[in-house]
Scaffold this active site. Structure first.
Site, PDB file in Angstrom:
ATOM      1  N   CYS B  57       0.820  -1.210   0.000  1.00 41.82           N
ATOM      2  CA  CYS B  57       0.000   0.000   0.000  1.00 41.82           C
ATOM      3  C   CYS B  57       0.858   1.266   0.000  1.00 41.82           C
ATOM      4  CB  CYS B  57      -0.968   0.000   1.175  1.00 41.82           C
ATOM      5  SG  CYS B  57      -0.167  -0.347   2.724  1.00 41.82           S
ATOM      6  N   HIS B 107      18.861   0.250  -0.589  1.00 38.45           N
ATOM      7  CA  HIS B 107      17.459   0.689  -0.525  1.00 38.45           C
ATOM      8  C   HIS B 107      16.551  -0.452  -0.046  1.00 38.45           C
ATOM      9  CE1 HIS B 107      13.726   2.707  -1.506  1.00 38.45           C
ATOM     10  NE2 HIS B 107      13.346   1.599  -2.127  1.00 38.45           N
TER      11      HIS B 107
END
Lengths: 270, 427
Positions: B57, B107
């Site tokens: 999400c 990352h």
């Protein structure tokens, strides 16, 4: 004299304490399990060390202050481990292990037989002493649990929980563990006192001699009996019962130190 | 592929809550069947050898290993990203971020450690990354590099949560309240809770209690229907608002989140309830504004009252405590990024090593040992023994199965580095 077994027990107790502290902070189950295993290892070595010493001296462990304190440490650790298994709660370990370790270390530096050994002999006498020390160790655990309860209660009421608060055992668990511990202590003390009276009767021909230690033991029995009853009543349930448990243990300490060494006629290190 | 190739082949393009609005994130989000179809199609085109889509999400990210290091990976990823979606994705490039080589690795490790999440220390991301990886692996779109990368990422996530305090201590008011309840009653499986109100706050707490398998969940609301609906969702029991006066002694936890201009819970009512409960502990959580509970209730024996300010303060302190753990998490991530870079480099070295004959390897080992330890015959012999054993095991492993993935232990990597790297490195 520090034997290899004593040193091993000391190291395992210390390691167990470090692991319990780490468990309280990190809350990782494997650390907790390892801490319990180290405690078990320490208890085994402590037991064999006491057994070995008793064989060498041809005497029981509580013949002197060293044996008595070492046995106290052993019972304290054993009682705690039993409670930990029954209640499945390891967060109390960091608070009990320092006492086990302290007693064990002090025992090593205890003076050698400053007083004459007790005159009792036989298995009934051994039962009397062993169960009395077991009862004291159970009361000591209850004291520690009650102290944690009072701290935890204070923090909850102050509404400012700190970093490690979230890993502490719950109030209800502490209360239950404390009552279990006292129940065990009361049972051990009852049998211990009964065995003591029979021993005295065998040696001296009468049950009651009015020795200060006998009076204090009965007083301790009464105070802890009151605790067990009051801890479940409306007025005393919770923090008040914990205060009572803390005060009761002061009686135990007095009985174990001042009464034993200065007031009793024939009790020594138990 | 050698180590420098890795820096250009491994690429990532994505957008997250930091760069794109919820509307855009919804537009580009992938469901599992779509991710499978798209990644398999892209792989079939021959541009990428490995590809994986991470869609949650808060983020949509595409991880890929390009076949051709000369091509402009960033541009390809941008066009690919826009082309992946049926709807209008004009200007999507302005919201995309890109990483290459070690940057991708760093990352991903930050993502899985929740440093890039909306809520620092959230634990759901670990499961989402695991799910994305397992899906891609079962679709056959991952290979040695993405396998290694995502397995390392999952290890980072696990270590971060186990070894640092970033996910400890509750950071939502509802959860903090439930945890406080647990610190009074232990596990709540034998406790009873009464919820006043049926709004979102009440539901949040009720859900936490329900997840903890609370014995009884009583729900009361002025609008009876709302209470019925909530109780159906959470398997609770409805209590009539008018009957509340007879209910105070029943629950161990009372959660107050009802909209009311007057106090709902009075001191006298709780005093009476405590007498009936024989002073068994009672925990009240007052999440309403204006407050539902008379504040003087907190002075009653064995009664614990927390209002919204108390809980907000606890949550704020917990958030700060989590934030203070970030440097430790960063250090752990740095350690794992270095580890991944070494693995990537060693894997490249090992593939060329495998082309040598055994006697050539042995000769090379002896020469290398002389270079490394010219004045210490003992150290030289010890090093030769270890390196020969290692090389033999590698050689026979390759003889058996040349297609097997090359996985080197840190020790093997170190010895390989000594063998093929510049002179002067001591053991």
């Amino acid at each position: 004299m520090i034997t290899l077994m004593t040193l091993g027990a000391l190291l395992l107790y210390a390691l167990s304490l470090a692991l319990y502290l780490s468990y309280l902070y990190a809350n990782k189950p494997w650390i907790g399990r390892f801490a319990s295993l180290c405690l078990l290892g320490g208890l085994l070595l402590n037991f064999f060390s006491l057994l070995n010493r008793a064989r060498l001296l041809q005497s029981v462990p509580y013949q002197d202050l060293y044996g008595s304190m070492s046995l106290f440490a052993w019972f304290l650790g054993l009682t705690y481990l039993g409670l930990e298994i029954v209640h499945r709660q390891r967060s109390v370990g960091p608070f009990v292990l320092p006492f086990v370790l302290l007693l064990f270390v002090i025992a090593e530096y205890a003076p050698v037989s400053p007083l004459a050994p007790p005159s009792g002999r036989g298995s009934l006498f051994a039962l009397h002493v062993t169960l009395s020390i077991l009862a004291y160790s159970a009361f000591a655990i209850s004291f520690v649990l009650s102290l944690i309860y009072l701290i935890q209660n204070h923090v909850l009421r102050g509404r400012k929980p700190g970093a490690t608060f979230w890993n502490y055992p719950s109030l209800q668990t502490l209360d239950r563990m404390s009552r279990s511990s006292v129940l065990m202590g009361i049972v051990a003390l009852s049998i211990g006192i009964a065995a003591g009276f029979v021993s005295v009767y065998r040696v001296r021909g009468q049950v009651w001699e009015g020795d200060p230690k006998e009076i204090w033991s009965l007083l301790i029995f009464a105070t802890y009996g009151s605790y067990l009853w009051l801890a479940r009543t409306t007025a005393w349930r919770g923090a008040r019962a914990s205060y009572l448990s803390v005060v009761n243990f002061l009686f135990v300490l007095f009985s174990y130190t001042v009464v034993n060494l200065f007031l009793s006629h024939y009790h020594r290190y138990f | 592929m050698n180590s420098s190739d890795f820096q250009t082949h491994l690429v990532l393009a994505g957008l997250s809550h930091r760069t794109a609005s919820i509307e855009l994130r919804e537009l580009v989000a992938f469901d599992t069947p779509r991710a499978k179809r798209v990644t398999q199609e892209l792989r079939a085109q021959g541009v990428v050898s490995e590809i994986l889509v991470l869609s949650t999400c808060n983020r949509v990210e595409v991880y890929a290993v390009l076949n051709d290091s000369q091509m402009a990976g960033t541009q390809w990823m941008d066009s690919c990203f826009a082309g992946l979606h049926d709807g209008p994705c004009d200007g999507i490039g302005n919201h995309l971020y890109h990483y290459q080589g070690s940057g991708v690795c760093r990352h991903l490790f930050q993502v899985v450690a929740s440093l890039d999440s909306q809520f620092l220390g959230e634990v759901e991301i670990q499961g989402q990354v695991r799910h994305a990886y397992l899906q891609a692996a079962s679709n056959g779109t991952t290979g040695p590099i993405l396998n290694r990368l995502f397995q390392a990422a999952l290890e980072v996530g696990k270590r971060v949560r186990a070894e640092t305090g970033i996910s400890r201590r509750p950071v939502s008011v509802a959860f903090a309240g439930v945890k406080l309840g647990e610190s009074i009653f232990g596990n709540l499986r034998s406790s009873c809770a009464l919820i006043l109100g049926a709004g979102s706050v009440a539901e949040q707490v009720a859900r936490h209690l329900s997840e903890r398998a609370i014995s009884r969940l009583l729900i009361a609301n002025r609008t009876h229907e709302h209470a019925v609906q909530l109780s159906k969702r959470l398997d609770g029991e409805v209590v009539d608002w008018a009957d509340l006066q007879n209910m105070w002694a029943v629950p161990d936890l009372i959660i107050c989140a009802a909209a009311s201009s007057q106090r709902v819970v009075s001191r006298a009512a709780i005093q009476e309830a405590m007498a009936t409960r024989e002073n068994r502990s009672l925990f009240l959580m007052d999440l309403a504004t204006p407050r539902n509970v008379d504040p003087s209730v907190s002075s009653l024996y064995n009664v614990y009252l927390y209002d919204i300010d108390d809980l907000e303060q606890i949550v704020e302190e917990n958030r700060k405590a989590r934030a203070s753990e970030v440097p430790r998490v960063e250090a752990l991530i740095h350690q794992h990024v270095s580890k991944f870079e070494v693995w990537q480099w060693a894997a490249g070295v090992a593939s060329s090593w495998a082309t040598l004959r055994l006697d050539e390897k042995t000769k090379l080992i002896e020469q290398r040992a002389s270079d490394l330890f010219p004045n210490s015959p003992e150290a030289r012999q010890q090093w030769i023994r270890r390196a020969t054993a290692l090389v033999h095991s590698e050689h026979y492993a390759h003889s058996r199965d040349l297609s097997a993935p090359v996985a080197l232990s840190p020790e093997k990597s170190r010895i390989m580095r000594h063998l093929l790297g510049p002179t002067g490195e001591g053991m």
